[in-house]
Design a protein around this motif. Structure first.
Motif, PDB file in Angstrom:
ATOM      1  N   GLY A 224       2.709  -9.420   9.207  1.00 50.27           N
ATOM      2  CA  GLY A 224       2.340  -9.870   8.325  1.00 50.27           C
ATOM      3  C   GLY A 224       2.220  -9.594   7.150  1.00 50.27           C
ATOM      4  N   SER A 225       1.330  -9.447   5.678  1.00 49.59           N
ATOM      5  CA  SER A 225       0.913  -8.611   4.918  1.00 49.59           C
ATOM      6  C   SER A 225      -0.137  -8.485   4.272  1.00 49.59           C
ATOM      7  N   LEU A 226      -0.491  -8.112   2.857  1.00 46.70           N
ATOM      8  CA  LEU A 226      -2.157  -8.004   2.692  1.00 46.70           C
ATOM      9  C   LEU A 226      -0.991  -7.615   1.365  1.00 46.70           C
ATOM     10  N   ASP A 227      -1.360  -8.126   0.426  1.00 44.10           N
ATOM     11  CA  ASP A 227      -1.338  -8.065  -0.696  1.00 44.10           C
ATOM     12  C   ASP A 227      -2.290  -7.752  -2.164  1.00 44.10           C
ATOM     13  N   MET A 228      -2.790  -6.551  -1.726  1.00 46.98           N
ATOM     14  CA  MET A 228      -3.936  -6.350  -2.978  1.00 46.98           C
ATOM     15  C   MET A 228      -4.022  -6.113  -4.331  1.00 46.98           C
ATOM     16  N   MET A 229      -4.440  -6.289  -5.006  1.00 46.25           N
ATOM     17  CA  MET A 229      -4.771  -6.190  -6.316  1.00 46.25           C
ATOM     18  C   MET A 229      -6.240  -5.465  -6.517  1.00 46.25           C
ATOM     19  N   PRO A 230      -6.482  -4.565  -6.147  1.00 48.97           N
ATOM     20  CA  PRO A 230      -8.199  -4.212  -6.373  1.00 48.97           C
ATOM     21  C   PRO A 230      -8.527  -3.761  -7.055  1.00 48.97           C
ATOM     22  N   GLY A 231      -8.298  -4.003  -8.074  1.00 54.32           N
ATOM     23  CA  GLY A 231      -8.895  -3.778  -9.711  1.00 54.32           C
ATOM     24  C   GLY A 231      -9.850  -3.119  -9.886  1.00 54.32           C
ATOM     25  N   ASP A 232     -10.720  -2.525 -11.102  1.00 50.82           N
ATOM     26  CA  ASP A 232     -11.140  -1.400 -11.634  1.00 50.82           C
ATOM     27  C   ASP A 232     -12.098  -1.783 -11.383  1.00 50.82           C
TER      28      ASP A 232
ATOM     29  N   ALA B 164      -4.353  -8.438  11.574  1.00 50.50           N
ATOM     30  CA  ALA B 164      -4.135  -9.855  10.576  1.00 50.50           C
ATOM     31  C   ALA B 164      -2.560  -9.498  10.380  1.00 50.50           C
ATOM     32  N   VAL B 165      -2.061  -8.013  10.082  1.00 52.57           N
ATOM     33  CA  VAL B 165      -0.796  -7.782   9.683  1.00 52.57           C
ATOM     34  C   VAL B 165      -0.136  -7.560  10.856  1.00 52.57           C
ATOM     35  N   GLY B 166      -0.157  -7.545  11.688  1.00 52.71           N
ATOM     36  CA  GLY B 166       0.172  -6.694  13.372  1.00 52.71           C
ATOM     37  C   GLY B 166      -0.135  -5.314  13.105  1.00 52.71           C
ATOM     38  N   GLU B 167       1.219  -4.901  13.708  1.00 51.22           N
ATOM     39  CA  GLU B 167       1.435  -3.426  13.403  1.00 51.22           C
ATOM     40  C   GLU B 167       1.824  -2.742  11.882  1.00 51.22           C
TER      41      GLU B 167
ATOM     42  N   VAL C 210       3.669   5.416   9.854  1.00 50.13           N
ATOM     43  CA  VAL C 210       3.138   4.856   8.233  1.00 50.13           C
ATOM     44  C   VAL C 210       3.370   5.467   7.942  1.00 50.13           C
ATOM     45  N   LEU C 211       4.691   4.359   6.884  1.00 50.50           N
ATOM     46  CA  LEU C 211       4.914   5.321   5.659  1.00 50.50           C
ATOM     47  C   LEU C 211       4.780   5.588   4.782  1.00 50.50           C
ATOM     48  N   CYS C 212       4.343   5.231   3.537  1.00 52.48           N
ATOM     49  CA  CYS C 212       4.078   4.946   2.204  1.00 52.48           C
ATOM     50  C   CYS C 212       4.591   5.668   2.024  1.00 52.48           C
ATOM     51  N   THR C 213       4.210   4.863   0.323  1.00 50.59           N
ATOM     52  CA  THR C 213       5.088   5.059  -1.171  1.00 50.59           C
ATOM     53  C   THR C 213       3.398   4.846  -1.805  1.00 50.59           C
ATOM     54  N   ALA C 214       3.268   6.418  -2.414  1.00 56.22           N
ATOM     55  CA  ALA C 214       2.052   6.185  -4.051  1.00 56.22           C
ATOM     56  C   ALA C 214       2.668   7.065  -5.195  1.00 56.22           C
ATOM     57  N   THR C 215       2.708   5.603  -5.834  1.00 56.65           N
ATOM     58  CA  THR C 215       2.515   5.622  -7.756  1.00 56.65           C
ATOM     59  C   THR C 215       1.966   5.600  -8.603  1.00 56.65           C
TER      60      THR C 215
END
Ligand SMILES: NC(=O)c1ccc[n+]([C@@H]2O[C@H](COP(=O)([O-])OP(=O)(O)OC[C@H]3O[C@@H](n4cnc5c(N)ncnc54)[C@H](OP(=O)(O)O)[C@@H]3O)[C@@H](O)[C@H]2O)c1
Length: 328
Positions: A245-253, A136-139, A219-224
């Motif tokens: 495309g992109s996914l914007d997640m608000m994964p919730g707690d 859904a977001v391609g590569e 695949v690159l990632c920054t995690a704060t």
């Protein structure tokens, strides 16, 4: 099942376990006997104690451990040595040597151990995994995650020895573990961290941390992640950017979370979820595994990788951000 700990998460997961057909909560232990008694009364449990070792008198098959991580290490070792299956409320252990011990004991005694990362049972993460999987977001190009909490400096969470540190306690949960589930073990790690707000002796060594990871497929990632944030600031999100495309997640707690799928053209498509069923799903999977009917998503041989990763992140941060390669 017996329960060790009577805090916030013990209540959440005890309810989830009690709702599984055939499960009886047979005992509760907490450091303060009065608190254990109150918790037991709330869940209509006949046995409570200030000493977890006394739970054997209630003859449990398994134990839920919801305690500070150093205490957790002792309780989990005791439980496995006494032939009890274990659902751990958080990370597998406070550090890598303790995690190795858990893995060894569980394998030797053929006992089920499940670490508490419930994201793998959560609809919002499952939907994200499905969307990424079906292209859904391609590569996938890069991931950005932020997980800040306004942590109480007087709590065990802020204590390096009791918690195992912010990286193990918090960054592994939000969101190294679910990202690893989607993208595999990172290949390289570089991290920087600081400690500026609460610097009392014994406070966590990495109060705020930024980790840069690479996953297979470039695949690159920054995690704060960190323990400092204004109370009203929302800082709990994951963005997965792809070529299409992109996914914007608000994964919730505690809440079910939501995500927005941005296709390459056109309006974003919202995905919302009515309830957070992850704790119940995980409780059911754990009980199913104890009954030999299914498998769990965070067994020791997998959950130990989070401790490996946390150790690499802490090592890199201690060396001022030196990139390190994760062993295959
Ligand atoms: N979404 C999630 O899955 C999630 C979210 C947050 C936290 N967690 C994890 O959940 C776990 C529990 O966290 P929490 O927030 O529920 O902690 P908490 O509210 O601080 O409760 C900790 C409990 O441990 C008990 N305890 C401390 N020392 C003990 C000992 N020596 N023997 C027996 N009990 C002892 C305390 O007893 P007294 O009260 O009697 O002193 C208290 O009941 C941790 O692993 C944490 O990382 C998971």
């Amino acid at each position: 099942m017996a329960v060790v700990g009577a805090g916030r998460m013990a209540a959440v997961r005890t309810q989830a376990l009690a709702d599984v057909e055939g499960v009886e909560i047979c005992g509760v232990a907490s450091r303060r006997p009065e608190r254990a008694r109150r918790f037991a009364a709330r869940f209509d449990v006949g046995f409570s104690s200030g000493r977890y070792q006394e739970l054997l008198a209630a003859a449990p098959d398994a134990v839920l451990v919801e305690a500070p991580h150093r205490v957790q290490d002792d309780v989990v070792r005791w439980a496995l040595e006494n032939g009890l299956h274990v659902l751990v409320g958080g990370c597998l252990a406070a550090d890598l040597p303790a995690a190795r011990e858990v893995r060894r004991l569980a394998a030797e005694r053929r006992l089920v151990v499940e670490a508490g990362y419930e994201a793998r049972y959560k609809d919002v993460w499952r939907r994200a995994a499905a969307l990424v999987g079906e292209g859904a977001v391609g590569e996938v190009l890069c991931i950005q995650s932020t997980a800040l909490v306004d942590q109480d400096p007087a709590s065990w969470y802020y204590d390096q020895a009791d918690s195992g540190g912010m990286i193990v306690t918090h960054l592994s949960y939000a969101f190294l573990n679910p990202l690893r589930w989607l993208f595999g073990m990172p290949l390289t790690v570089a991290a920087v961290s600081n400690r500026k707000v609460h610097t009392h002796p014994g406070a966590v060594e990495h109060e705020t941390c930024v980790a840069t990871l690479t996953f297979a497929g470039d695949v690159l990632c920054t995690a704060t992640a960190g323990y400092v944030k204004p109370a009203a600031l929302s800082a709990w999100s994951v963005r997965i950017l792809g070529s299409a495309g992109s996914l914007d997640m608000m994964p919730g707690d505690d809440d079910p979370g939501q995500l927005l799928h941005f296709p390459r053209q056109g309006a974003p498509r919202p995905h919302t979820f009515e309830n957070n069923t992850a704790f119940h799903e995980q409780a059911r999977a754990f009980v199913g595994a104890v009954r030999g009917q299914e498998t769990v998503s965070n067994p020791p041989e997998d959950a130990i990788l989070d401790l490996h990763l946390c150790e690499l992140i802490a090592d890199s941060a201690a060396r001022g951000g030196t990139p390190l390669r994760a062993r295959p």
